[in-house]
Design an enzyme around this catalytic site. Structure first.
Site, PDB file in Angstrom:
ATOM      1  N   THR A  20       1.330  12.523 -16.098  1.00 41.28           N
ATOM      2  CA  THR A  20       0.200  12.889 -16.978  1.00 41.28           C
ATOM      3  C   THR A  20       0.023  14.206 -17.470  1.00 41.28           C
ATOM      4  OG1 THR A  20      -2.133  12.867 -16.334  1.00 41.28           O
ATOM      5  CG2 THR A  20      -0.684  13.378 -14.617  1.00 41.28           C
ATOM      6  N   ALA A  34       0.742   2.792  -9.501  1.00 37.05           N
ATOM      7  CA  ALA A  34      -0.470   2.954  -8.482  1.00 37.05           C
ATOM      8  C   ALA A  34      -0.772   4.637  -8.132  1.00 37.05           C
ATOM      9  CB  ALA A  34      -0.034   2.483  -7.222  1.00 37.05           C
ATOM     10  N   ASP A  58       0.888  -1.106   0.175  1.00 37.37           N
ATOM     11  CA  ASP A  58       0.167  -0.026  -0.086  1.00 37.37           C
ATOM     12  C   ASP A  58       0.884   1.132  -0.038  1.00 37.37           C
ATOM     13  OD1 ASP A  58      -1.923   2.039   0.484  1.00 37.37           O
ATOM     14  OD2 ASP A  58      -3.259   0.384   1.216  1.00 37.37           O
ATOM     15  N   TYR A  69      -5.512  16.310  -8.235  1.00 33.30           N
ATOM     16  CA  TYR A  69      -4.795  15.247  -8.886  1.00 33.30           C
ATOM     17  C   TYR A  69      -3.656  15.735  -9.707  1.00 33.30           C
ATOM     18  CZ  TYR A  69      -3.952  11.660 -12.468  1.00 33.30           C
ATOM     19  OH  TYR A  69      -3.152  10.757 -13.432  1.00 33.30           O
ATOM     20  N   LYS A  92       0.465  15.041  -9.078  1.00 32.90           N
ATOM     21  CA  LYS A  92       1.303  14.436 -10.058  1.00 32.90           C
ATOM     22  C   LYS A  92       2.583  15.295 -10.466  1.00 32.90           C
ATOM     23  CE  LYS A  92      -0.597  10.450 -11.078  1.00 32.90           C
ATOM     24  NZ  LYS A  92      -0.035   9.192 -11.373  1.00 32.90           N
TER      25      LYS A  92
HETATM   26  P1  NDP Z   1      -6.372   2.551 -12.446  1.00 32.19           P
HETATM   27  O1  NDP Z   1      -7.239   3.223 -11.722  1.00 32.19           O
HETATM   28  O2  NDP Z   1      -6.832   1.506 -13.507  1.00 32.19           O
HETATM   29  O3  NDP Z   1      -5.333   1.734 -11.568  1.00 32.19           O
HETATM   30  C1  NDP Z   1      -4.888   2.350 -10.467  1.00 32.19           C
HETATM   31  C2  NDP Z   1      -4.077   1.265  -9.668  1.00 32.19           C
HETATM   32  O4  NDP Z   1      -3.744   1.793  -8.326  1.00 32.19           O
HETATM   33  C3  NDP Z   1      -4.918   0.101  -9.071  1.00 32.19           C
HETATM   34  O5  NDP Z   1      -4.164  -1.139  -9.117  1.00 32.19           O
HETATM   35  C4  NDP Z   1      -5.262   0.609  -7.606  1.00 32.19           C
HETATM   36  O6  NDP Z   1      -5.373  -0.366  -6.747  1.00 32.19           O
HETATM   37  C5  NDP Z   1      -3.928   1.222  -7.351  1.00 32.19           C
HETATM   38  N1  NDP Z   1      -4.042   1.897  -5.745  1.00 32.19           N
HETATM   39  C6  NDP Z   1      -4.590   3.104  -5.827  1.00 32.19           C
HETATM   40  N2  NDP Z   1      -4.199   3.406  -4.304  1.00 32.19           N
HETATM   41  C7  NDP Z   1      -3.319   2.550  -3.920  1.00 32.19           C
HETATM   42  C8  NDP Z   1      -2.535   2.790  -2.744  1.00 32.19           C
HETATM   43  N3  NDP Z   1      -2.813   3.302  -1.759  1.00 32.19           N
HETATM   44  N4  NDP Z   1      -1.733   1.454  -2.660  1.00 32.19           N
HETATM   45  C9  NDP Z   1      -1.385   0.650  -3.523  1.00 32.19           C
HETATM   46  N5  NDP Z   1      -2.164   0.636  -4.929  1.00 32.19           N
HETATM   47  C10 NDP Z   1      -3.115   1.577  -5.146  1.00 32.19           C
HETATM   48  O7  NDP Z   1      -5.476   3.520 -13.528  1.00 32.19           O
HETATM   49  P2  NDP Z   1      -4.522   3.306 -14.648  1.00 32.19           P
HETATM   50  O8  NDP Z   1      -4.132   1.937 -14.890  1.00 32.19           O
HETATM   51  O9  NDP Z   1      -5.553   3.961 -15.771  1.00 32.19           O
HETATM   52  O10 NDP Z   1      -3.194   4.428 -14.563  1.00 32.19           O
HETATM   53  C11 NDP Z   1      -2.073   3.912 -14.111  1.00 32.19           C
HETATM   54  C12 NDP Z   1      -1.454   5.132 -13.840  1.00 32.19           C
HETATM   55  O11 NDP Z   1      -1.127   6.119 -14.960  1.00 32.19           O
HETATM   56  C13 NDP Z   1      -2.101   5.966 -12.504  1.00 32.19           C
HETATM   57  O12 NDP Z   1      -0.911   6.472 -11.747  1.00 32.19           O
HETATM   58  C14 NDP Z   1      -2.825   7.115 -13.365  1.00 32.19           C
HETATM   59  O13 NDP Z   1      -2.848   8.291 -12.534  1.00 32.19           O
HETATM   60  C15 NDP Z   1      -1.550   7.430 -14.506  1.00 32.19           C
HETATM   61  N6  NDP Z   1      -2.163   7.949 -15.749  1.00 32.19           N
HETATM   62  C16 NDP Z   1      -3.003   7.225 -16.353  1.00 32.19           C
HETATM   63  C17 NDP Z   1      -3.788   7.488 -17.720  1.00 32.19           C
HETATM   64  C18 NDP Z   1      -4.809   7.004 -18.220  1.00 32.19           C
HETATM   65  O14 NDP Z   1      -5.177   7.661 -19.093  1.00 32.19           O
HETATM   66  N7  NDP Z   1      -4.979   5.860 -17.931  1.00 32.19           N
HETATM   67  C19 NDP Z   1      -2.859   8.833 -18.189  1.00 32.19           C
HETATM   68  C20 NDP Z   1      -1.861   9.496 -17.546  1.00 32.19           C
HETATM   69  C21 NDP Z   1      -1.659   8.966 -16.390  1.00 32.19           C
HETATM   70  P3  NDP Z   1      -6.970  -1.147  -6.651  1.00 32.19           P
HETATM   71  O15 NDP Z   1      -7.099  -2.233  -7.907  1.00 32.19           O
HETATM   72  O16 NDP Z   1      -6.889  -1.854  -5.091  1.00 32.19           O
HETATM   73  O17 NDP Z   1      -7.784  -0.058  -6.541  1.00 32.19           O
HETATM   74  P1  GDR Z   2      -9.412  12.499 -17.100  1.00 30.20           P
HETATM   75  O1  GDR Z   2     -10.302  11.369 -17.713  1.00 30.20           O
HETATM   76  O2  GDR Z   2      -9.968  13.377 -16.197  1.00 30.20           O
HETATM   77  O3  GDR Z   2      -9.171  13.255 -18.458  1.00 30.20           O
HETATM   78  O4  GDR Z   2      -8.292  11.573 -16.378  1.00 30.20           O
HETATM   79  P2  GDR Z   2     -12.183  11.151 -17.486  1.00 30.20           P
HETATM   80  O5  GDR Z   2     -12.324  10.063 -18.412  1.00 30.20           O
HETATM   81  O6  GDR Z   2     -12.537  10.966 -16.166  1.00 30.20           O
HETATM   82  O7  GDR Z   2     -12.399  12.575 -18.040  1.00 30.20           O
HETATM   83  C1  GDR Z   2     -12.292  12.955 -19.449  1.00 30.20           C
HETATM   84  C2  GDR Z   2     -13.028  14.425 -19.761  1.00 30.20           C
HETATM   85  O8  GDR Z   2     -14.546  13.970 -19.876  1.00 30.20           O
HETATM   86  C3  GDR Z   2     -15.239  14.593 -19.161  1.00 30.20           C
HETATM   87  N1  GDR Z   2     -16.295  14.067 -18.481  1.00 30.20           N
HETATM   88  C4  GDR Z   2     -16.636  13.048 -17.838  1.00 30.20           C
HETATM   89  N2  GDR Z   2     -15.736  12.423 -17.196  1.00 30.20           N
HETATM   90  C5  GDR Z   2     -16.084  11.308 -16.351  1.00 30.20           C
HETATM   91  N3  GDR Z   2     -15.494  10.722 -15.672  1.00 30.20           N
HETATM   92  N4  GDR Z   2     -17.590  11.042 -16.187  1.00 30.20           N
HETATM   93  C6  GDR Z   2     -18.691  11.773 -16.901  1.00 30.20           C
HETATM   94  O9  GDR Z   2     -19.669  11.493 -16.780  1.00 30.20           O
HETATM   95  C7  GDR Z   2     -17.950  12.918 -17.731  1.00 30.20           C
HETATM   96  N5  GDR Z   2     -18.601  13.651 -18.531  1.00 30.20           N
HETATM   97  C8  GDR Z   2     -17.676  14.637 -19.236  1.00 30.20           C
HETATM   98  C9  GDR Z   2     -14.634  15.087 -18.010  1.00 30.20           C
HETATM   99  O10 GDR Z   2     -14.897  16.339 -17.230  1.00 30.20           O
HETATM  100  C10 GDR Z   2     -13.236  15.193 -18.644  1.00 30.20           C
HETATM  101  O11 GDR Z   2     -12.802  16.437 -19.267  1.00 30.20           O
HETATM  102  C11 GDR Z   2      -7.831  10.262 -16.993  1.00 30.20           C
HETATM  103  C12 GDR Z   2      -7.220   9.453 -15.700  1.00 30.20           C
HETATM  104  O12 GDR Z   2      -6.827   8.422 -16.454  1.00 30.20           O
HETATM  105  C13 GDR Z   2      -6.067  10.270 -15.173  1.00 30.20           C
HETATM  106  O13 GDR Z   2      -5.492   9.187 -14.055  1.00 30.20           O
HETATM  107  C14 GDR Z   2      -5.082  10.351 -16.249  1.00 30.20           C
HETATM  108  O14 GDR Z   2      -4.012  11.181 -15.781  1.00 30.20           O
HETATM  109  C15 GDR Z   2      -5.750  11.467 -17.306  1.00 30.20           C
HETATM  110  O15 GDR Z   2      -6.596  10.912 -18.002  1.00 30.20           O
HETATM  111  C16 GDR Z   2      -4.689  11.707 -18.384  1.00 30.20           C
END
Ligand code: NDP
Ligand code: GDR
Length: 338
Positions: A125, A81, A58, A149, A153
């Site tokens: 990100t 994570a 964690d 967030y 980051k």
């Molecule tokens: P997810 O939300 O799918 O996964 C997040 C992971 O972090 C899960 O395995 C979760 O565990 C774990 N986690 C959360 N809190 C803790 C904690 N306190 N200790 C240990 N593990 C923890 O995210 P993504 O796979 O989409 O993203 C991966 C990373 O990349 C993240 O850091 C995100 O911020 C970053 N990112 C993502 C982007 C995207 O578009 N997907 C773009 C840019 C950056 P559990 O399963 O238990 O919840």
């Molecule tokens: P984001 O992704 O905030 O860019 O973060 P998300 O899909 O949550 O939102 C993208 C855009 O869509 C708009 N939006 C909504 N978003 C959500 N979640 N739910 C809704 O109903 C909705 N309607 C409109 C949001 O306002 C936003 O503009 C993701 C995550 O994976 C982060 O961890 C990562 O760092 C960034 O992408 C890059």
């Protein structure tokens, strides 16, 4: 065989990265936090749950970080994570700062003290860029985060750069733009749309998808294309910062239309602002509508990445375009909704 430790292995990217590294012959360790019911669904759906070595871990427990690093001393550590949901970060700013910023400082310090040879990847990100930036955004674009967030980051990103420059760690920051897949969490907008519309297409009494800001534009790629870039960064002679993106930007509304088209709907937009909705021309069913309650206290209007550095230095390029991505996601959700 090389060893890797992935924090966040149960998440979207963790699962794809674990599969990629296993295919490369790595011994893959993963950190998994204690919850009432283990979330192995993604690892199981990729058929790799029994091939990775899972450790109780964690980010909010310093001892957990120290123990994993001292015990494993992996060749590579991927810190994926995080509290990854931007909207939640306004509700849980302290947890977000601890998880996404302070824990990264702790990991870097533990690496410096106990495993300085480990190569480190930090999941940075496009949220770090924030509003009012130039477009497209590159490694040189100023960071003006607009959410708890994004701010956390940014802290972690600078800590990673400093660890590289001050202590000589091989530490890289991957500035990834939004990337999605059928394994995407259901609370993120693309998956919310593809799941919701797939249920409607199956004739389930699901009701329209309720969305927030439809005008927001994001650079959406495929997670399966993005995890190899993480690995490539760690194969370089030194750590670095790299933007990973497709270079195309698409609005939430346009993504919803792509998903609806792929399911055979004929969406027609009616109303505007908070009264906007989309109905199916064929039968008048409401496909999605807006709820102002889902709009964020701070929004980023437009993100579009310039991944030239990654293309030139790492030889990385995305394969899937947003149209293919929407199609793959609705197909998977349509099958699931059977
Ligand atoms: P997810 O939300 O799918 O996964 C997040 C992971 O972090 C899960 O395995 C979760 O565990 C774990 N986690 C959360 N809190 C803790 C904690 N306190 N200790 C240990 N593990 C923890 O995210 P993504 O796979 O989409 O993203 C991966 C990373 O990349 C993240 O850091 C995100 O911020 C970053 N990112 C993502 C982007 C995207 O578009 N997907 C773009 C840019 C950056 P559990 O399963 O238990 O919840
Ligand atoms: P984001 O992704 O905030 O860019 O973060 P998300 O899909 O949550 O939102 C993208 C855009 O869509 C708009 N939006 C909504 N978003 C959500 N979640 N739910 C809704 O109903 C909705 N309607 C409109 C949001 O306002 C936003 O503009 C993701 C995550 O994976 C982060 O961890 C990562 O760092 C960034 O992408 C890059």
């Amino acid at each position: 065989m090389p060893t890797a430790f992935i924090t966040g292995i149960t998440g979207q990217d963790g699962a794809y990265l674990a599969r990629f590294l296993l295919q490369k012959g790595y011994v893959v360790h993963g950190g998994m936090r204690r919850i009432s019911q283990p979330r192995l669904a993604r690892l199981e759906s990729l058929g790799i749950a029994r091939h990775v070595q899972l450790h109780e871990f964690d980010l909010l427990e310093s001892g957990s970080i120290l123990r994993a690093i001292r015990m494993l001393q992996p060749d590579e550590l991927y810190n994926l994570a995080a509290q990854s949901h931007v909207a939640t970060s306004w509700e849980l700013p302290v947890l977000t700062a601890h998880t996404n910023a302070l824990a990264v400082v702790e990991i870097l310090d533990a690496l410096r003290l106990f495993s300085p040879g480990t190569r480190f990847y930090q999941a940075s990100t496009s949220e770090m860029f924030g509003q009012d930036t130039t477009a497209p955004q590159s490694e040189a674009t100023p960071l003006r985060p607009r959410s708890p967030y994004g701010a956390a980051k940014v802290h972690a990103h600078h800590a990673t750069v400093n660890a590289r420059e001050s202590h000589g760690l091989h530490a890289s920051s991957g500035i990834l733009f939004n990337h999605e897949s059928p394994l995407r969490g259901a609370e993120f907008v693309t998956r919310k749309i593809t799941r919701g519309l797939a249920r409607l297409a199956r004739g389930q009494d699901a009701g329209p998808v309720v969305l927030g800001n439809l005008d927001a534009r994001r650079d959406w790629g495929f997670a399966g294309d993005y995890v190899p870039a993480m690995w490539r960064m760690l194969q370089e002679d030194a750590g670095g910062d790299y933007v990973i993106a497709t270079g195309r930007t698409t609005s939430v509304r346009e993504f919803a239309c792509l998903a609806a088209d792929a399911l055979g709907f004929e969406p027609e937009i009616i109303g505007d602002g908070p009264g906007e909705a989309a109905v199916d021309r064929a039968d008048g069913r409401c496909l999605w509508r807006v709820s102002p309650a889902l709009c964020r206290p701070g929004e980023i209007d437009m993100l579009q990445g310039d991944a030239s550095r990654a293309r030139e230095a790492l030889g990385w390029a995305p394969v899937l375009q947003v149209e293919d991505l929407a199609l793959a996601m609705v197909r998977a959700d349509y099958d699931d909704a059977a």
